[in-house]
Design a protein around this motif. Structure first.
Motif, PDB file in Angstrom:
ATOM      1  N   GLN A  18       0.853  -1.186   0.000  1.00  0.00           N
ATOM      2  CA  GLN A  18       0.000   0.000   0.000  1.00  0.00           C
ATOM      3  C   GLN A  18       0.888   1.235   0.000  1.00  0.00           C
ATOM      4  N   VAL A  19       0.540   2.194  -0.867  1.00  0.00           N
ATOM      5  CA  VAL A  19       1.284   3.450  -0.981  1.00  0.00           C
ATOM      6  C   VAL A  19       0.284   4.598  -0.938  1.00  0.00           C
ATOM      7  N   GLU A  20       0.667   5.676  -0.293  1.00  0.00           N
ATOM      8  CA  GLU A  20      -0.189   6.859  -0.235  1.00  0.00           C
ATOM      9  C   GLU A  20       0.693   8.095  -0.313  1.00  0.00           C
ATOM     10  N   MET A  21       0.189   9.137  -1.007  1.00  0.00           N
ATOM     11  CA  MET A  21       0.922  10.404  -1.072  1.00  0.00           C
ATOM     12  C   MET A  21      -0.046  11.547  -1.311  1.00  0.00           C
ATOM     13  N   ALA A  22       0.440  12.743  -1.067  1.00  0.00           N
ATOM     14  CA  ALA A  22      -0.361  13.930  -1.323  1.00  0.00           C
ATOM     15  C   ALA A  22      -0.622  14.024  -2.823  1.00  0.00           C
ATOM     16  N   MET A  23      -1.855  14.320  -3.189  1.00  0.00           N
ATOM     17  CA  MET A  23      -2.215  14.408  -4.599  1.00  0.00           C
ATOM     18  C   MET A  23      -1.409  15.502  -5.301  1.00  0.00           C
ATOM     19  N   GLY A  24      -1.158  16.599  -4.624  1.00  0.00           N
ATOM     20  CA  GLY A  24      -0.350  17.665  -5.216  1.00  0.00           C
ATOM     21  C   GLY A  24       1.042  17.187  -5.591  1.00  0.00           C
ATOM     22  N   THR A  25       1.638  16.366  -4.732  1.00  0.00           N
ATOM     23  CA  THR A  25       2.956  15.795  -5.020  1.00  0.00           C
ATOM     24  C   THR A  25       2.872  14.856  -6.216  1.00  0.00           C
ATOM     25  N   PHE A  26       1.868  14.002  -6.224  1.00  0.00           N
ATOM     26  CA  PHE A  26       1.686  13.066  -7.335  1.00  0.00           C
ATOM     27  C   PHE A  26       1.517  13.816  -8.657  1.00  0.00           C
ATOM     28  N   LEU A  27       0.700  14.864  -8.664  1.00  0.00           N
ATOM     29  CA  LEU A  27       0.408  15.610  -9.887  1.00  0.00           C
ATOM     30  C   LEU A  27       1.547  16.542 -10.310  1.00  0.00           C
ATOM     31  N   SER A  28       2.557  16.697  -9.479  1.00  0.00           N
ATOM     32  CA  SER A  28       3.647  17.620  -9.791  1.00  0.00           C
ATOM     33  C   SER A  28       4.540  17.119 -10.925  1.00  0.00           C
ATOM     34  N   ASP A  29       4.495  15.826 -11.234  1.00  0.00           N
ATOM     35  CA  ASP A  29       5.384  15.291 -12.272  1.00  0.00           C
ATOM     36  C   ASP A  29       4.740  14.056 -12.909  1.00  0.00           C
ATOM     37  N   TRP A  30       4.552  14.105 -14.219  1.00  0.00           N
ATOM     38  CA  TRP A  30       3.964  12.997 -14.983  1.00  0.00           C
ATOM     39  C   TRP A  30       4.718  11.695 -14.739  1.00  0.00           C
ATOM     40  N   HIS A  31       6.027  11.779 -14.543  1.00  0.00           N
ATOM     41  CA  HIS A  31       6.854  10.578 -14.356  1.00  0.00           C
ATOM     42  C   HIS A  31       6.513   9.809 -13.084  1.00  0.00           C
ATOM     43  N   ASN A  32       5.800  10.447 -12.160  1.00  0.00           N
ATOM     44  CA  ASN A  32       5.407   9.736 -10.940  1.00  0.00           C
ATOM     45  C   ASN A  32       4.573   8.503 -11.262  1.00  0.00           C
ATOM     46  N   CYS A  33       3.773   8.563 -12.323  1.00  0.00           N
ATOM     47  CA  CYS A  33       2.955   7.405 -12.720  1.00  0.00           C
ATOM     48  C   CYS A  33       3.852   6.215 -13.043  1.00  0.00           C
ATOM     49  N   ASP A  34       4.846   6.445 -13.882  1.00  0.00           N
ATOM     50  CA  ASP A  34       5.752   5.373 -14.296  1.00  0.00           C
ATOM     51  C   ASP A  34       6.613   4.883 -13.131  1.00  0.00           C
ATOM     52  N   GLN A  35       7.144   5.804 -12.350  1.00  0.00           N
ATOM     53  CA  GLN A  35       8.014   5.408 -11.255  1.00  0.00           C
ATOM     54  C   GLN A  35       7.271   4.598 -10.198  1.00  0.00           C
ATOM     55  N   LEU A  36       6.068   5.022  -9.864  1.00  0.00           N
ATOM     56  CA  LEU A  36       5.275   4.306  -8.873  1.00  0.00           C
ATOM     57  C   LEU A  36       4.857   2.932  -9.388  1.00  0.00           C
ATOM     58  N   SER A  37       4.424   2.861 -10.643  1.00  0.00           N
ATOM     59  CA  SER A  37       3.992   1.564 -11.189  1.00  0.00           C
ATOM     60  C   SER A  37       5.160   0.595 -11.306  1.00  0.00           C
ATOM     61  N   THR A  38       6.327   1.082 -11.700  1.00  0.00           N
ATOM     62  CA  THR A  38       7.507   0.218 -11.816  1.00  0.00           C
ATOM     63  C   THR A  38       7.919  -0.312 -10.448  1.00  0.00           C
ATOM     64  N   PHE A  39       7.964   0.564  -9.461  1.00  0.00           N
ATOM     65  CA  PHE A  39       8.329   0.154  -8.104  1.00  0.00           C
ATOM     66  C   PHE A  39       7.369  -0.909  -7.572  1.00  0.00           C
TER      67      PHE A  39
END
Length: 172
Positions: A18-39
């Motif tokens: 389970q992972v949780e983060m502030a939505m503002g942090t998540f939306l700050s960089d498109w690459h967060n989608c790829d990095q989180l899914s890969t991890f």
């Protein structure tokens, strides 16, 4: 009891991550989608029949789901992603803030993944659209990954997209 414990309490799905983060942090960089899914894919795929194949499939599917929340996201609130397992099925619960005006879109888009014409709608969309819409991405997961999707709306302004991915059974 947290979300992982609640899901495991039904006796079917085992909690994995389970992972949780502030939505503002998540939306700050498109690459967060790829990095989180890969991890997350690497973390949960180590004990599958073909870990690399499983990790690739899971990472792709989760990345698409994260991008759906990224495109429709609101800066307020938190995004949470939890993964569970039952046999060959991975269950992902993605919770994110959803503005009131978008709730109906998600209801309809998830509903369309279960209709008999989902395949025809998907083929039509990918042959006519230049960039996949959020609805097409959800159809893609249902068609190409044999995923089952549903929506939970228990805690406004948040929604939860629940997706069951039978990745062990996918023939490549």
């Amino acid at each position: 009891m947290n979300e992982l414990e609640n899901e495991a309490a039904d006796g079917h799905f085992e909690p994995l991550l389970q992972v949780e983060m502030a939505m503002g942090t998540f939306l700050s960089d498109w690459h967060n989608c790829d990095q989180l899914s890969t991890f997350m894919a690497r973390m949960i795929s180590h004990n599958r029949t073909d870990p690399i194949r499983h990790s690739n499939f899971f990472s792709f599917a989760l990345n698409e789901l994260l991008e759906v929340s990224f495109r429709g996201g609101s800066l307020d609130g938190r995004i949470g992603c939890a993964v569970y397992r039952h046999g060959p099925i991975e269950r992902v619960k993605l919770t994110f803030p959803c503005p009131p005006g978008q709730r109906q879109f998600y209801r309809e888009a998830v509903s369309k993944t279960r209709r008999g014409n989902a395949y025809a709608r998907y083929i039509d969309a990918i042959s006519t659209e230049l960039a996949p819409s959020r609805e097409v991405v959800l159809l893609d997961l249902a068609i190409n990954f044999d995923a089952r999707l549903r929506l939970e709306e228990s805690d406004p302004p948040q929604i939860t997209i629940v997706i069951d991915l039978p990745l062990e059974g996918i023939v490549s």
